[in-house]
Design an enzyme around this catalytic site. Structure first.
Site, PDB file in Angstrom:
ATOM      1  N   ASP A 278     -16.862  28.200 -52.159  1.00  0.00           N
ATOM      2  CA  ASP A 278     -16.179  27.998 -53.443  1.00  0.00           C
ATOM      3  C   ASP A 278     -14.948  27.117 -53.276  1.00  0.00           C
ATOM      4  OD1 ASP A 278     -15.628  29.151 -56.365  1.00  0.00           O
ATOM      5  OD2 ASP A 278     -13.733  29.284 -55.283  1.00  0.00           O
TER       6      ASP A 278
ATOM      7  N   TYR B  29      -7.752  22.431 -55.733  1.00  0.00           N
ATOM      8  CA  TYR B  29      -7.444  22.768 -54.343  1.00  0.00           C
ATOM      9  C   TYR B  29      -7.203  21.520 -53.499  1.00  0.00           C
ATOM     10  CZ  TYR B  29      -9.606  27.309 -55.573  1.00  0.00           C
ATOM     11  OH  TYR B  29      -9.964  28.490 -56.175  1.00  0.00           O
TER      12      TYR B  29
ATOM     13  N   LYS C  10     -14.556  23.621 -59.520  1.00  0.00           N
ATOM     14  CA  LYS C  10     -13.975  23.921 -60.837  1.00  0.00           C
ATOM     15  C   LYS C  10     -13.308  22.685 -61.421  1.00  0.00           C
ATOM     16  CE  LYS C  10     -12.849  28.385 -58.821  1.00  0.00           C
ATOM     17  NZ  LYS C  10     -12.812  27.910 -57.434  1.00  0.00           N
TER      18      LYS C  10
ATOM     19  N   HIS D 287     -11.641  25.814 -64.900  1.00  0.00           N
ATOM     20  CA  HIS D 287     -10.768  26.608 -64.028  1.00  0.00           C
ATOM     21  C   HIS D 287      -9.889  27.597 -64.782  1.00  0.00           C
ATOM     22  CE1 HIS D 287      -8.717  26.323 -59.805  1.00  0.00           C
ATOM     23  NE2 HIS D 287      -8.852  27.559 -60.195  1.00  0.00           N
TER      24      HIS D 287
END
Length: 285
Positions: free
Chosen positions: A47, A52, A77, A110
């Site tokens: 994931d 990120y 996401k 997200h």
């Protein structure tokens, strides 16, 4: 059979492994090694997220792990700030390119609000527009399953108004000490699978004496108890770590928490996230 061999079936028939590797806070240049280590240990569910900043590294790890792509389940996401159709459609292609993959197994919105206004203003229309872009990418075969993250019931109801696809997944903050039971029930009724992020919580949960005592009773660590708890709730558990030893121990959860202990954990309120309290998802809004 190890938990790493077990999976749930999404409402569209796609299989998703019950235990995954979360990659939040893993730097892009370290992500490939972490992903390869996890896959070598037996993880098949990875994931990540645009936010990120490590999609490139995660994709590199997936591509070089020596396991056929179709055996892996890769999620990312859509950045929380994207609340219009065209930007969302472009961002899907951006993730595919960054990951270096021909398709994504699961892509989520997200958050229902941008991070700088988390649980704030009205983004109902923007979420429906972003959702439409995900539906189109799903229809086109770019994404095998689509979903949301951090969505409350009213956020889900908003999406469902004009949706042709009911979200397959809602990824939520779920851990012993923070169990949103009503929302979990709502998602189950809509056949929306819940993924639990931060299943080991942060900060104080590791020092919680009740949880420590319960873990001792089962002869397991606090993280193992916490991961098992989220699995027994019927959620996908996504502990995040770059440490192969932790990856191994996180997967050693083949014990059963009794129904009385499940009730005790469900009723627990412990939400001290220590240094992580500054992040919107932990700020208690």
């Amino acid at each position: 059979m190890s938990i790493l061999d077990e999976s749930y079936v999404l409402s569209n028939g796609a299989e998703i492994p019950k235990l995954g590797l979360g990659t939040w806070f893993i730097d892009d240049d370290k992500a490939a090694a972490a992903v390869r280590a996890a896959i070598e240990i037996g993880y098949r569910n990875i994931d990540t997220a645009q936010a990120y900043g490590n999609e490139r590294g995660v994709g590199d790890g997936v591509r070089t792990a020596g396991v056929p792509r179709e055996e892996l389940f890769v999620s990312t996401k859509l950045a929380a700030e994207i609340k219009d159709h065209d930007a969302a459609a472009a961002a899907v292609d951006g993730s595919l390119k960054a990951l270096g993959l021909e398709y994504i197994d699961l892509m989520l919105i997200h958050s229902p609000q941008p991070w700088n206004d988390f649980r704030g203003g009205d983004y109902a229309e923007g979420n429906r527009a972003a959702w439409r872009a995900l539906e189109e990418a799903h229809q086109a075969g770019k994404i095998r399953a689509i979903g949301v993250s951090n969505f409350q019931q009213h956020d889900l109801e908003n999406i469902l108004q004009g949706a042709t696809v009911v979200p397959h997944v809602n990824q939520l903050l779920v851990h012993a000490g923070n169990t949103p039971s009503e929302l979990l029930d709502y998602c189950e009724n809509k056949q929306i699978l819940v993924e639990a992020y931060s299943p080991i919580a942060h900060g104080a949960i590791l020092q919680n004496t009740e949880i420590q005592a319960m873990a001792d009773k089962y002869g397991v660590s606090v993280p193992q108890l916490c991961i098992r708890y989220t699995l027994q709730l019927g959620t996908v558990s996504l502990p995040k770590t770059a440490n192969p030893e932790h990856m191994r121990s996180n997967a050693q959860v083949d014990f059963e928490i009794s129904s009385d202990d499940m009730d005790a954990l469900r009723g627990l309120r412990d939400v001290d996230y220590g240094e992580h309290s500054a992040f919107p998802v932990y700020s208690g809004k």
